[in-house]
Write a protein that holds these residues in place. Structure first.
Motif, PDB file in Angstrom:
ATOM      1  N   GLU A  75     -47.446 -20.733  24.750  1.00 58.73           N
ATOM      2  CA  GLU A  75     -47.032 -19.385  24.354  1.00 58.73           C
ATOM      3  C   GLU A  75     -47.713 -18.987  23.048  1.00 58.73           C
ATOM      4  O   GLU A  75     -47.789 -17.812  22.714  1.00 58.73           O
ATOM      5  CB  GLU A  75     -45.514 -19.293  24.225  1.00 58.73           C
ATOM      6  N   THR A  76     -48.145 -19.976  22.279  1.00 59.65           N
ATOM      7  CA  THR A  76     -49.131 -19.705  21.235  1.00 59.65           C
ATOM      8  C   THR A  76     -50.372 -20.480  21.642  1.00 59.65           C
ATOM      9  O   THR A  76     -50.281 -21.642  22.041  1.00 59.65           O
ATOM     10  CB  THR A  76     -48.640 -20.115  19.841  1.00 59.65           C
ATOM     11  N   GLN A  77     -51.497 -19.820  21.579  1.00 63.81           N
ATOM     12  CA  GLN A  77     -52.722 -20.473  22.045  1.00 63.81           C
ATOM     13  C   GLN A  77     -53.339 -21.348  20.961  1.00 63.81           C
ATOM     14  O   GLN A  77     -54.152 -22.216  21.242  1.00 63.81           O
ATOM     15  CB  GLN A  77     -53.741 -19.422  22.532  1.00 63.81           C
ATOM     16  N   THR A  78     -52.937 -21.113  19.711  1.00 65.55           N
ATOM     17  CA  THR A  78     -53.586 -21.793  18.599  1.00 65.55           C
ATOM     18  C   THR A  78     -52.594 -21.973  17.450  1.00 65.55           C
ATOM     19  O   THR A  78     -51.913 -21.015  17.090  1.00 65.55           O
ATOM     20  CB  THR A  78     -54.764 -20.934  18.050  1.00 65.55           C
ATOM     21  N   VAL A  79     -52.527 -23.173  16.907  1.00 67.16           N
ATOM     22  CA  VAL A  79     -51.762 -23.387  15.675  1.00 67.16           C
ATOM     23  C   VAL A  79     -52.777 -23.764  14.596  1.00 67.16           C
ATOM     24  O   VAL A  79     -53.600 -24.665  14.803  1.00 67.16           O
ATOM     25  CB  VAL A  79     -50.706 -24.497  15.838  1.00 67.16           C
ATOM     26  N   ILE A  80     -52.732 -23.044  13.482  1.00 66.22           N
ATOM     27  CA  ILE A  80     -53.769 -23.244  12.460  1.00 66.22           C
ATOM     28  C   ILE A  80     -53.154 -23.477  11.080  1.00 66.22           C
ATOM     29  O   ILE A  80     -52.023 -23.078  10.814  1.00 66.22           O
ATOM     30  CB  ILE A  80     -54.720 -22.023  12.367  1.00 66.22           C
ATOM     31  N   ILE A 108     -61.844 -14.031  12.923  1.00 72.26           N
ATOM     32  CA  ILE A 108     -63.233 -13.606  13.172  1.00 72.26           C
ATOM     33  C   ILE A 108     -63.688 -14.121  14.539  1.00 72.26           C
ATOM     34  O   ILE A 108     -64.281 -13.378  15.334  1.00 72.26           O
ATOM     35  CB  ILE A 108     -64.164 -14.076  12.027  1.00 72.26           C
ATOM     36  N   SER A 109     -63.358 -15.387  14.844  1.00 72.52           N
ATOM     37  CA  SER A 109     -63.778 -15.966  16.137  1.00 72.52           C
ATOM     38  C   SER A 109     -63.080 -15.272  17.298  1.00 72.52           C
ATOM     39  O   SER A 109     -63.711 -14.892  18.295  1.00 72.52           O
ATOM     40  CB  SER A 109     -63.442 -17.459  16.190  1.00 72.52           C
ATOM     41  N   LEU A 110     -61.757 -15.105  17.182  1.00 71.42           N
ATOM     42  CA  LEU A 110     -61.006 -14.515  18.299  1.00 71.42           C
ATOM     43  C   LEU A 110     -61.358 -13.037  18.504  1.00 71.42           C
ATOM     44  O   LEU A 110     -61.435 -12.557  19.643  1.00 71.42           O
ATOM     45  CB  LEU A 110     -59.501 -14.664  18.068  1.00 71.42           C
ATOM     46  N   ASN A 142     -47.831  -9.617  24.768  1.00 70.27           N
ATOM     47  CA  ASN A 142     -48.021  -8.311  24.148  1.00 70.27           C
ATOM     48  C   ASN A 142     -49.212  -8.274  23.196  1.00 70.27           C
ATOM     49  O   ASN A 142     -49.455  -7.264  22.537  1.00 70.27           O
ATOM     50  CB  ASN A 142     -46.741  -7.867  23.434  1.00 70.27           C
ATOM     51  N   SER A 143     -49.917  -9.401  23.092  1.00 69.94           N
ATOM     52  CA  SER A 143     -51.211  -9.378  22.406  1.00 69.94           C
ATOM     53  C   SER A 143     -52.151 -10.286  23.186  1.00 69.94           C
ATOM     54  O   SER A 143     -51.724 -11.024  24.075  1.00 69.94           O
ATOM     55  CB  SER A 143     -51.074  -9.808  20.945  1.00 69.94           C
ATOM     56  N   ASP A 144     -53.430 -10.218  22.869  1.00 65.97           N
ATOM     57  CA  ASP A 144     -54.410 -11.025  23.615  1.00 65.97           C
ATOM     58  C   ASP A 144     -54.329 -12.486  23.238  1.00 65.97           C
ATOM     59  O   ASP A 144     -54.622 -13.354  24.055  1.00 65.97           O
ATOM     60  CB  ASP A 144     -55.823 -10.490  23.336  1.00 65.97           C
ATOM     61  N   GLU A 145     -53.977 -12.748  21.985  1.00 61.36           N
ATOM     62  CA  GLU A 145     -53.852 -14.130  21.516  1.00 61.36           C
ATOM     63  C   GLU A 145     -52.683 -14.189  20.538  1.00 61.36           C
ATOM     64  O   GLU A 145     -52.528 -13.291  19.715  1.00 61.36           O
ATOM     65  CB  GLU A 145     -55.110 -14.574  20.744  1.00 61.36           C
ATOM     66  N   VAL A 146     -51.894 -15.242  20.644  1.00 59.74           N
ATOM     67  CA  VAL A 146     -50.862 -15.490  19.637  1.00 59.74           C
ATOM     68  C   VAL A 146     -51.261 -16.746  18.858  1.00 59.74           C
ATOM     69  O   VAL A 146     -51.477 -17.804  19.456  1.00 59.74           O
ATOM     70  CB  VAL A 146     -49.473 -15.682  20.274  1.00 59.74           C
ATOM     71  N   VAL A 147     -51.385 -16.576  17.562  1.00 58.76           N
ATOM     72  CA  VAL A 147     -51.748 -17.675  16.671  1.00 58.76           C
ATOM     73  C   VAL A 147     -50.524 -17.991  15.824  1.00 58.76           C
ATOM     74  O   VAL A 147     -49.836 -17.069  15.383  1.00 58.76           O
ATOM     75  CB  VAL A 147     -52.919 -17.258  15.752  1.00 58.76           C
ATOM     76  N   CYS A 148     -50.213 -19.260  15.616  1.00 64.45           N
ATOM     77  CA  CYS A 148     -49.088 -19.619  14.739  1.00 64.45           C
ATOM     78  C   CYS A 148     -49.560 -20.424  13.541  1.00 64.45           C
ATOM     79  O   CYS A 148     -50.453 -21.261  13.656  1.00 64.45           O
ATOM     80  CB  CYS A 148     -48.065 -20.469  15.502  1.00 64.45           C
ATOM     81  N   ILE A 183     -54.490  -9.258  18.215  1.00 61.36           N
ATOM     82  CA  ILE A 183     -54.246 -10.663  17.873  1.00 61.36           C
ATOM     83  C   ILE A 183     -52.998 -10.709  17.009  1.00 61.36           C
ATOM     84  O   ILE A 183     -52.877  -9.942  16.051  1.00 61.36           O
ATOM     85  CB  ILE A 183     -55.415 -11.270  17.044  1.00 61.36           C
ATOM     86  N   SER A 184     -52.064 -11.601  17.342  1.00 62.02           N
ATOM     87  CA  SER A 184     -50.824 -11.709  16.573  1.00 62.02           C
ATOM     88  C   SER A 184     -50.785 -13.063  15.861  1.00 62.02           C
ATOM     89  O   SER A 184     -50.988 -14.102  16.504  1.00 62.02           O
ATOM     90  CB  SER A 184     -49.630 -11.566  17.531  1.00 62.02           C
ATOM     91  N   VAL A 185     -50.555 -13.040  14.564  1.00 65.17           N
ATOM     92  CA  VAL A 185     -50.468 -14.273  13.779  1.00 65.17           C
ATOM     93  C   VAL A 185     -49.030 -14.415  13.276  1.00 65.17           C
ATOM     94  O   VAL A 185     -48.578 -13.611  12.445  1.00 65.17           O
ATOM     95  CB  VAL A 185     -51.436 -14.250  12.573  1.00 65.17           C
ATOM     96  N   ILE A 186     -48.305 -15.398  13.782  1.00 63.86           N
ATOM     97  CA  ILE A 186     -46.922 -15.602  13.341  1.00 63.86           C
ATOM     98  C   ILE A 186     -46.959 -16.539  12.131  1.00 63.86           C
ATOM     99  O   ILE A 186     -47.265 -17.721  12.250  1.00 63.86           O
ATOM    100  CB  ILE A 186     -46.054 -16.171  14.473  1.00 63.86           C
ATOM    101  N   MET A 187     -46.655 -15.965  10.985  1.00 58.90           N
ATOM    102  CA  MET A 187     -46.783 -16.713   9.729  1.00 58.90           C
ATOM    103  C   MET A 187     -45.496 -17.476   9.428  1.00 58.90           C
ATOM    104  O   MET A 187     -45.513 -18.644   9.076  1.00 58.90           O
ATOM    105  CB  MET A 187     -47.100 -15.757   8.583  1.00 58.90           C
ATOM    106  N   ARG A 188     -44.383 -16.759   9.492  1.00 62.64           N
ATOM    107  CA  ARG A 188     -43.082 -17.401   9.259  1.00 62.64           C
ATOM    108  C   ARG A 188     -42.096 -16.910  10.321  1.00 62.64           C
ATOM    109  O   ARG A 188     -42.275 -17.192  11.485  1.00 62.64           O
ATOM    110  CB  ARG A 188     -42.587 -17.120   7.826  1.00 62.64           C
ATOM    111  N   LYS A 189     -41.080 -16.166   9.905  1.00 64.28           N
ATOM    112  CA  LYS A 189     -40.054 -15.760  10.878  1.00 64.28           C
ATOM    113  C   LYS A 189     -40.585 -14.796  11.928  1.00 64.28           C
ATOM    114  O   LYS A 189     -41.351 -13.895  11.612  1.00 64.28           O
ATOM    115  CB  LYS A 189     -38.973 -14.965  10.158  1.00 64.28           C
ATOM    116  N   SER A 190     -40.091 -14.920  13.145  1.00 60.35           N
ATOM    117  CA  SER A 190     -40.250 -13.834  14.101  1.00 60.35           C
ATOM    118  C   SER A 190     -39.035 -13.851  15.013  1.00 60.35           C
ATOM    119  O   SER A 190     -38.948 -14.643  15.945  1.00 60.35           O
ATOM    120  CB  SER A 190     -41.543 -13.957  14.900  1.00 60.35           C
ATOM    121  N   TYR A 191     -38.088 -12.986  14.713  1.00 59.17           N
ATOM    122  CA  TYR A 191     -36.781 -13.011  15.358  1.00 59.17           C
ATOM    123  C   TYR A 191     -36.599 -11.815  16.296  1.00 59.17           C
ATOM    124  O   TYR A 191     -37.109 -10.724  16.051  1.00 59.17           O
ATOM    125  CB  TYR A 191     -35.657 -12.937  14.308  1.00 59.17           C
TER     126      TYR A 191
END
Lengths: 511, 73
Positions: free
Chosen positions: A470-475, A485-487, A413-419, A393-401
């Motif tokens: 391209e992100t499945q979830t914005v939280i 925990i859910s994912l 490249n991960s099962d879920e991308v969360v932003c 699971i990938s969580v993009i918190m701020r920058k991702s360049y």
């Protein structure tokens, strides 16, 4: 011969073997505040659980049998938190725990049983290297290299090494094959001792400089964790194994969830600076989303622009790979690449789901990185990532360049991308981008620079990524723990048994 | 007690200096801030200690690997 006579002989032989290298040497160690090989076993294992293998083994040379109790390497089985382990403890008081024919057989037996029966293999290291004269001349060659699997890192269970003194030869080689290496300050790990090296290269060398904890923890990364005492090293091994399954056919153990779990996750906005140009220590974010007191950092002093940690969410083990803006602004250097890759290999080997916490301005570019083979490290990482079969699971918190967006689990490249809504998905720092793409510098043409700057920063927020799925979830960042925990529950379920394919399990990590 | 020289991990400009010679410092707490890549990047010590010498001043450019200050641990 009467039974009583042989029983007496057994008693005497056992007592002699348990006497190790003799009272004088043992007393010297005690005075130095260092545990001996048997005391270490006692402190490591559950009380009374040690079952020794090969107490009466000695040197194969008849004239040396009296001087080689247990042939200098103590082997056996025991339990840690009720789970079985196999172990070797080097007895430096017996010919410097040098490697010999017979103690080599002991190591091999322990390694095979650990693998076959699926129990962790622990090596308490302190050894001087090859035993002489056993390894000399043609006769020495004939006993050397008779086991072509000796240095094969095909393991079904976790291997753990402790560096607890002078470590040359087998203690060093096994540390380099292990999943986890704890080093006591004052211990030395090197190919050859300072004394031998000084003679070979004809200049004085301090052992500490050659292979002390600072070198191994900060420069080479070959030590994963550093402690002040033998006791602390043994306690750390117990703690570490608590995150792991006994072997790769099992899921990691589930621990009780401490009271107050989840409360800290609501404080994330206190850690995250409101300005995107300010940095923070990502380890505080890891602490905040984890179960209380469950974060166990790996290689804390190496490749620090990435933090790697074992932790628990809802009682279950997770491996976290997090960019740390606190160091080098989070720019990923060669050491950080090696650290991330070896952690992927480890997690994949033992069914540990991986969480990426992303805030990175790209790979560290520059001559030093190129000289050290940065492109190869970056692609090794991608290759490893593509072979991982545990949940990611990938969580993009701020920058991702840049390319590092992919290395940190972007796209598929991960099962879920969360932003988080603070995500910034530019391809590089926009100020640099205007110059690199259009050749416009701020000082030359501020108006045009600003226009192009705005062009490059357009549509780099999470919303565009969410619209394209391209992100499945914005939280809200404060929802991160619950979201993970859910994912993780969803993606663990795909294996049924939570057991992956371990395609990376025989990758090297000390490369 | 050994003196450790702390070097800049990154090229940048010294923006703020938080410590003075003689200050006791904790591990991983910012000692000074560099500006680089439009970020405020802290320089920290891996170990607690006492500041012995500061080699840079606000406004100085530092190269990657150049000494910034020294700490007695």
């Amino acid at each position: 011969m009467a039974v009583n006579d042989v029983l007496n002989e057994l008693t005497q032989r056992r007592a002699k073997a348990l006497g190790m290298g003799g009272a004088e040497k043992l007393e010297r160690r005690r005075a130095e505040g260092v545990l001996n090989a048997r005391e270490r076993i006692e402190k490591l294992l559950d009380p009374g659980s040690f079952f020794e293998s090969g107490l009466l083994a000695t040197s194969y040379r008849p004239e040396m049998r009296d001087r080689t109790p247990a042939d200098g390497k103590i082997a056996g089985f025991g339990k840690i938190e009720g789970r079985p382990v196999a172990l070797m403890s080097n007895d430096f008081t017996v010919l410097g725990a040098s490697s010999s024919i017979v103690n080599g057989k002991k190591i091999r037996h322990m390694r095979e049983i650990a693998n076959r029966n699926g129990m962790p293999f622990i090596l308490l290291g302190e050894s001087s290297g090859a035993r002489m004269p056993d390894r000399m001349g043609a006769q020495g060659r004939a006993i050397l290299g008779q086991d072509p699997t000796e240095y094969q890192r095909c393991r079904h269970s976790p291997w753990v090494s402790a560096l607890l003194g002078a470590c040359y030869g087998s203690s060093t080689w096994y540390a380099c094959m292990s999943d986890f290496v704890v080093m006591r300050k004052g211990a030395v790990m090197a190919v050859a001792s300072g004394r031998v090296t000084s003679m070979a290269i004809n200049q004085p060398i301090e052992s500490e400089e050659l292979g002390g904890w600072k070198l191994q923890a900060e420069i080479t990364g070959q030590a994963d964790h550093v402690v002040d005492s033998d006791e602390a090293a043994l306690a750390v091994i117990r703690r570490y194994l608590g995150y792991l399954p006994s072997n790769r056919s099992e899921a990691p153990p589930v621990h009780p969830v401490p009271d107050g779990a989840g409360e800290n996750a609501r404080r994330i906005l206190d850690i995250l600076p409101p300005d995107s140009n300010k940095v923070y220590d990502v380890r505080k974010i890891i602490e905040a989303i984890s179960d209380p007191d469950s974060v166990f950092e790996i290689k804390a002093r190496f490749g620090k622009s990435i933090a790697t940690a074992l932790t628990r969410l809802d009682g279950r083990t997770v491996g976290v790979i997090a960019n740390n803006p606190m160091f080098k602004g989070g720019a990923i250097d060669v050491d950080a690449c090696a650290k991330a890759t070896s952690f992927l290999v480890f997690c994949d080997s033992f069914n540990i789901p991986i969480v990426f916490l992303v805030d990175q301005p790209g790979f560290m570019i520059g001559i030093e990185g190129e000289r050290r083979g940065a492109p190869g490290r970056i692609i090794n990482w991608m290759n490893a990532l593509s072979l991982v079969t545990v949940p990611k699971i990938s969580v993009i918190m701020r920058k991702s360049y840049g390319q590092a967006y992919l290395n940190m689990g972007g796209g598929r490249n991960s099962d879920e991308v969360v932003c988080w809504p603070t995500a910034d998905l530019g391809f590089m720092a926009p100020g640099v981008g205007v110059n690199a793409m259009y050749g416009v510098k701020k000082e030359d043409d501020p108006k045009r620079f600003q226009e192009l700057f705005e062009e490059l920063t357009r549509d780099t927020a999470a919303w565009g990524l969410a619209a394209l799925y391209e992100t499945q979830t914005v939280i809200d960042p404060r929802e991160t723990r619950d979201c993970l925990i859910s994912l993780l529950a969803v993606h663990r379920a795909r294996h049924g048994s939570e057991v992956g394919q371990h395609l990376l399990s025989n990758w090297p990590t000390s490369y | 007690m050994a003196d450790t020289t702390i070097c800049s991990e990154i090229a940048g400009t010294v923006w703020k200096v938080f410590v003075e010679v003689g200050d006791a410092v904790e591990a991983d707490v910012p000692l000074l801030l560099l500006e680089s890549m439009k970020m405020e990047i802290p320089v920290v010590s891996s170990d607690p200690g006492v500041v012995v010498e500061i080699f840079v001043a606000v406004g100085d450019s530092v190269a990657q690997g150049s000494p910034v200050l020294s700490i007695r641990c």
